[in-house]
Design a protein around this motif. Structure first.
Motif, PDB file in Angstrom:
ATOM      1  N   SER A 246      -8.287  22.488  -8.490  1.00 36.22           N
ATOM      2  CA  SER A 246      -8.426  21.258  -7.712  1.00 36.22           C
ATOM      3  C   SER A 246      -7.061  20.899  -7.125  1.00 36.22           C
ATOM      4  O   SER A 246      -6.184  20.395  -7.828  1.00 36.22           O
ATOM      5  CB  SER A 246      -8.941  20.165  -8.652  1.00 36.22           C
ATOM      6  OG  SER A 246      -9.182  19.002  -7.946  1.00 36.22           O
ATOM      7  N   SER A 247      -6.906  21.235  -5.859  1.00 35.90           N
ATOM      8  CA  SER A 247      -5.595  21.069  -5.232  1.00 35.90           C
ATOM      9  C   SER A 247      -5.540  19.738  -4.471  1.00 35.90           C
ATOM     10  O   SER A 247      -6.385  19.474  -3.621  1.00 35.90           O
ATOM     11  CB  SER A 247      -5.373  22.243  -4.277  1.00 35.90           C
ATOM     12  OG  SER A 247      -4.118  22.146  -3.714  1.00 35.90           O
ATOM     13  N   VAL A 248      -4.547  18.915  -4.802  1.00 34.02           N
ATOM     14  CA  VAL A 248      -4.409  17.630  -4.107  1.00 34.02           C
ATOM     15  C   VAL A 248      -3.777  17.898  -2.743  1.00 34.02           C
ATOM     16  O   VAL A 248      -2.748  18.578  -2.642  1.00 34.02           O
ATOM     17  CB  VAL A 248      -3.558  16.642  -4.942  1.00 34.02           C
ATOM     18  CG1 VAL A 248      -3.336  15.344  -4.182  1.00 34.02           C
ATOM     19  CG2 VAL A 248      -4.231  16.378  -6.286  1.00 34.02           C
ATOM     20  N   GLU A 249      -4.414  17.352  -1.683  1.00 33.64           N
ATOM     21  CA  GLU A 249      -3.949  17.645  -0.318  1.00 33.64           C
ATOM     22  C   GLU A 249      -3.088  16.524   0.251  1.00 33.64           C
ATOM     23  O   GLU A 249      -2.220  16.762   1.086  1.00 33.64           O
ATOM     24  CB  GLU A 249      -5.163  17.863   0.601  1.00 33.64           C
ATOM     25  CG  GLU A 249      -5.883  19.164   0.298  1.00 33.64           C
ATOM     26  CD  GLU A 249      -7.407  19.029   0.373  1.00 33.64           C
ATOM     27  OE1 GLU A 249      -7.902  18.015   0.900  1.00 33.64           O
ATOM     28  OE2 GLU A 249      -8.095  19.949  -0.106  1.00 33.64           O
ATOM     29  N   LYS A 250      -3.341  15.305  -0.193  1.00 37.67           N
ATOM     30  CA  LYS A 250      -2.624  14.173   0.393  1.00 37.67           C
ATOM     31  C   LYS A 250      -2.650  12.991  -0.570  1.00 37.67           C
ATOM     32  O   LYS A 250      -3.655  12.763  -1.250  1.00 37.67           O
ATOM     33  CB  LYS A 250      -3.324  13.778   1.711  1.00 37.67           C
ATOM     34  CG  LYS A 250      -2.581  12.762   2.509  1.00 37.67           C
ATOM     35  CD  LYS A 250      -3.207  12.568   3.896  1.00 37.67           C
ATOM     36  CE  LYS A 250      -2.420  11.449   4.513  1.00 37.67           C
ATOM     37  NZ  LYS A 250      -2.344  11.117   5.728  1.00 37.67           N
ATOM     38  N   ILE A 251      -1.543  12.257  -0.636  1.00 34.05           N
ATOM     39  CA  ILE A 251      -1.545  11.001  -1.394  1.00 34.05           C
ATOM     40  C   ILE A 251      -1.755   9.900  -0.359  1.00 34.05           C
ATOM     41  O   ILE A 251      -1.050   9.838   0.657  1.00 34.05           O
ATOM     42  CB  ILE A 251      -0.208  10.809  -2.157  1.00 34.05           C
ATOM     43  CG1 ILE A 251      -0.084  11.883  -3.253  1.00 34.05           C
ATOM     44  CG2 ILE A 251      -0.128   9.403  -2.770  1.00 34.05           C
ATOM     45  CD1 ILE A 251       1.259  11.934  -3.952  1.00 34.05           C
ATOM     46  N   ILE A 252      -2.759   9.062  -0.608  1.00 33.90           N
ATOM     47  CA  ILE A 252      -3.111   8.026   0.381  1.00 33.90           C
ATOM     48  C   ILE A 252      -2.325   6.746   0.080  1.00 33.90           C
ATOM     49  O   ILE A 252      -2.339   6.246  -1.051  1.00 33.90           O
ATOM     50  CB  ILE A 252      -4.632   7.728   0.348  1.00 33.90           C
ATOM     51  CG1 ILE A 252      -5.428   9.034   0.524  1.00 33.90           C
ATOM     52  CG2 ILE A 252      -5.016   6.674   1.378  1.00 33.90           C
ATOM     53  CD1 ILE A 252      -5.215   9.747   1.845  1.00 33.90           C
ATOM     54  N   VAL A 253      -1.640   6.256   1.116  1.00 40.99           N
ATOM     55  CA  VAL A 253      -0.840   5.036   0.975  1.00 40.99           C
ATOM     56  C   VAL A 253      -1.298   4.033   2.034  1.00 40.99           C
ATOM     57  O   VAL A 253      -1.455   4.397   3.205  1.00 40.99           O
ATOM     58  CB  VAL A 253       0.665   5.362   1.193  1.00 40.99           C
ATOM     59  CG1 VAL A 253       1.515   4.100   1.099  1.00 40.99           C
ATOM     60  CG2 VAL A 253       1.147   6.410   0.197  1.00 40.99           C
ATOM     61  N   GLU A 254      -1.563   2.813   1.600  1.00 36.92           N
ATOM     62  CA  GLU A 254      -1.915   1.747   2.568  1.00 36.92           C
ATOM     63  C   GLU A 254      -1.100   0.511   2.233  1.00 36.92           C
ATOM     64  O   GLU A 254      -1.036   0.113   1.045  1.00 36.92           O
ATOM     65  CB  GLU A 254      -3.403   1.391   2.435  1.00 36.92           C
ATOM     66  CG  GLU A 254      -4.324   2.336   3.192  1.00 36.92           C
ATOM     67  CD  GLU A 254      -5.792   2.068   2.845  1.00 36.92           C
ATOM     68  OE1 GLU A 254      -6.569   3.020   2.912  1.00 36.92           O
ATOM     69  OE2 GLU A 254      -6.112   0.915   2.474  1.00 36.92           O
ATOM     70  N   ASN A 255      -0.508  -0.076   3.220  1.00 38.85           N
ATOM     71  CA  ASN A 255       0.309  -1.291   3.021  1.00 38.85           C
ATOM     72  C   ASN A 255       1.294  -1.129   1.867  1.00 38.85           C
ATOM     73  O   ASN A 255       1.374  -1.972   0.979  1.00 38.85           O
ATOM     74  CB  ASN A 255      -0.577  -2.509   2.761  1.00 38.85           C
ATOM     75  CG  ASN A 255      -1.510  -2.749   3.914  1.00 38.85           C
ATOM     76  OD1 ASN A 255      -1.128  -2.500   5.072  1.00 38.85           O
ATOM     77  ND2 ASN A 255      -2.729  -3.186   3.618  1.00 38.85           N
ATOM     78  N   LYS A 256       1.985   0.017   1.870  1.00 38.45           N
ATOM     79  CA  LYS A 256       3.015   0.276   0.853  1.00 38.45           C
ATOM     80  C   LYS A 256       2.484   0.254  -0.570  1.00 38.45           C
ATOM     81  O   LYS A 256       3.169  -0.154  -1.519  1.00 38.45           O
ATOM     82  CB  LYS A 256       4.183  -0.703   1.014  1.00 38.45           C
ATOM     83  CG  LYS A 256       4.778  -0.622   2.398  1.00 38.45           C
ATOM     84  CD  LYS A 256       6.146  -1.165   2.463  1.00 38.45           C
ATOM     85  CE  LYS A 256       6.691  -0.741   3.803  1.00 38.45           C
ATOM     86  NZ  LYS A 256       7.852  -1.232   4.247  1.00 38.45           N
ATOM     87  N   GLN A 257       1.252   0.705  -0.716  1.00 41.21           N
ATOM     88  CA  GLN A 257       0.626   0.776  -2.046  1.00 41.21           C
ATOM     89  C   GLN A 257      -0.144   2.105  -2.125  1.00 41.21           C
ATOM     90  O   GLN A 257      -0.908   2.417  -1.199  1.00 41.21           O
ATOM     91  CB  GLN A 257      -0.325  -0.419  -2.199  1.00 41.21           C
ATOM     92  CG  GLN A 257      -1.291  -0.346  -3.363  1.00 41.21           C
ATOM     93  CD  GLN A 257      -0.658  -0.774  -4.685  1.00 41.21           C
ATOM     94  OE1 GLN A 257       0.011  -1.791  -4.754  1.00 41.21           O
ATOM     95  NE2 GLN A 257      -0.870   0.032  -5.728  1.00 41.21           N
TER      96      GLN A 257
END
Ligand code: FAD
Length: 488
Positions: A246-257
């Motif tokens: 299970s390869s993580v492709e992207k870390i999701i960030v919204e409004n600096k969180q």
């Protein structure tokens, strides 16, 4: 509250255990089909090999995690302290067995080299002083929180900082206190425990000797892979979900969180994300749309390694669990690794033989050799030419010293090298320990265990603070534990 951990290296598993204990629902996503990253094992033709780490120090950091399991006593972690830390061999016939008791080691040095035993006991006392006074500041707390510098535990470190040898190199300090070329080489070698160069690294690294020659070296009863295996069980006992392939492709960030991660094209939400992936590819691949801390990311990498796993169809009584065959010219060897980015024709060779303690690791009458030399991180060298040349030189060097034609005893072989270390674990350039500690400010230049601008984003493992090696990776998880709130 939910936490996603990117990678099941030892730092990732340790963080998962700590967050689960704090009430988080934890998912660990691992790109490989197995846990452990560098700390793993494999079998080949009747031999078992630990693929990566072979030296185990500070076992209490593993005990600490085992103690967090839900049903205490259910998952045990048996290990024992070794009397002998290492057998050292020099080409001129000199031979020294280092004991983990400083007094016994001092007596051995006096017998073999005619140096007063007190020189060694004093050296180890100084190393212990530096370690005990500096560990709280440099290893056990975040160096990136102002509160660290005002806590009462770090005051002794700050008051004694001038005694740590930050302004001399490790080699300069060793030369001053030992004045014996072979002993200087022996103690300079501790720089390699975090992939650094003793001719550049600051003198504070002389404190590493305290671990092996005073606190002691240890052996997990079933070999090093037992550390990963037991910690995975502890994590599972706490309800951690380990998801392989299970390869993580992207870390999701919204409004600096941090809000979660994209895995196999699907969004997984989380309140907290911890990357145990090397910090360089974490930014370059998973946080592409975020500002990149280039100064931190582009620091010099630590050394990498070239390892030959050999099944040897005879026994060598003169060898122990850990053995070192020193090069003739140590300075030149390190100039090759860090300046020329190549491999010297006469490298220092480390031979680890776990079957000395775990006979089941090899067929009867045989031994499982893990043969490693330090090499530069991968910068596109011609490894296909370097590797056979190094193999030939290693076989000649070790064979000459043991007075045998070694090649005839190698019955099976496997190889790990900078390119495959990178492809198997995503470690940038195949470096073993993230960035090197060759710079006196390196402790302050490693990436913090948290993101200074993105809430809920944390970093564990060997490429971030406090550094590489099993104990420091476990401490990175402990620091994250200190920095994160309890769930719910
Ligand atoms: P790593 O082991 O680097 O693992 C990271 C994990 O993350 C990997 O499993 C990888 O597959 C996974 N991953 C990466 N990207 C993703 C993604 N996008 N999605 C999902 N998963 C991902 N240390 C010692 O203490 N003693 C020793 O004797 C010693 N000798 C060593 C010898 C060798 C040959 C090597 C290679 C290392 C050695 N070390 C030693 C160093 C030690 O192994 C490391 O410092 C430590 O194991 C690193 O752990 P880590 O937590 O940083 O994770």
């Amino acid at each position: 509250m939910r936490a996603i951990i990117v990678g099941a290296g030892i730092g990732g598993i340790a963080t998962a255990i700590r967050l689960a204990k704090k009430g988080y629902q934890v998912e660990v996503h691992e790109q490989n089909s197995y846990p452990g990253g560098k700390l793993t094992a494999f079998e080949q033709d009747g031999f078992r090999f630990d693929a990566g780490p072979s030296l185990f120090t500070l076992p209490e950091l593993v005990d600490d995690l085992v103690g967090l399991q839900e049903l205490p006593g259910q998952i045990d972690f048996p290990y024992y302290k070794l009397d002998e830390s290492c057998r050292y061999f020099w080409d001129d016939g000199a031979h020294l067995i280092a004991n983990t008791d400083p007094v016994k080691f001092g007596n051995e040095v006096e017998k073999v080299f005619g140096i007063d035993a007190k020189v060694i006991t004093q050296y180890i006392k100084d190393a212990s002083f530096k370690y005990e006074k500096s560990a709280t500041l440099f290893l056990e707390k975040s160096l990136h929180k102002t509160s660290t510098f005002f806590s009462k535990e770090v005051i002794p470190a700050i008051l004694n900082i001038y005694r740590f040898g930050l302004f001399e190199t490790m080699h300069q300090l060793n030369h001053k206190s030992l004045k014996h070329a072979k002993l200087e080489q022996l103690f300079d070698r501790f720089a390699t425990y975090n992939g650094s160069d003793p001719y550049q690294a600051p003198g504070i690294l002389t404190s590493i000797a305290n671990l092996e020659l005073n606190k002691g070296t240890f052996y997990p009863k079933e070999g090093m892979h037992q550390i990963t295996e037991r910690l995975v069980k502890v994590a599972e006992s706490l309800g951690v979900k380990l998801i392989y392939n299970s390869s993580v492709e992207k870390i999701i960030v919204e409004n600096k969180q941090a809000k979660g991660a994209t895995i196999n094209g699907e969004f997984h939400s989380a309140d907290l994300v911890v990357s145990n992936m090397d910090v360089y590819p974490t930014y370059k691949r998973l946080l592409q749309d975020q500002p990149q801390p280039e100064a931190i990311l582009n620091q010099e990498r630590s050394s990498s390694a070239l390892i030959f796993y050999w099944g040897i169809n005879r026994e060598f009584k003169e060898l122990g669990l850990h053995n070192i065959f020193f090069s003739k010219d140590y300075k030149e060897e390190f100039r090759h690794i860090f300046k020329l980015k190549s491999v010297h024709h006469d490298p220092t060779v480390y031979v680890n033989i776990s079957s000395k303690h775990s006979p089941e690791d090899s067929p009867e009458g045989m031994e499982n050799w893990f043969v490693m030399v330090n090499v530069p991180a991968n910068s596109g060298q011609d490894w296909d030419s370097i590797i056979p040349e190094a193999r030939k030189n290693i076989i000649a060097k070790v064979g000459n010293r043991l007075n045998v034609a070694l090649e005839q005893y190698i019955t099976t072989e496997n190889i790990l090298e900078p390119r495959t270390i990178e492809s198997k674990t995503s470690s940038y350039k195949g470096a073993l320990y993230g960035s090197s500690s060759n710079n006196r400010y390196s402790a302050f230049l490693r990436h913090p265990n948290f993101h200074q601008k993105i809430k809920g984003l944390y970093f564990s493992g060997g490429s971030v603070h406090p550094g590489g090696g099993i104990p420091l990776c476990l401490l990175s998880a402990k620091i994250i534990d200190d920095l994160t709130p309890h769930a719910s």
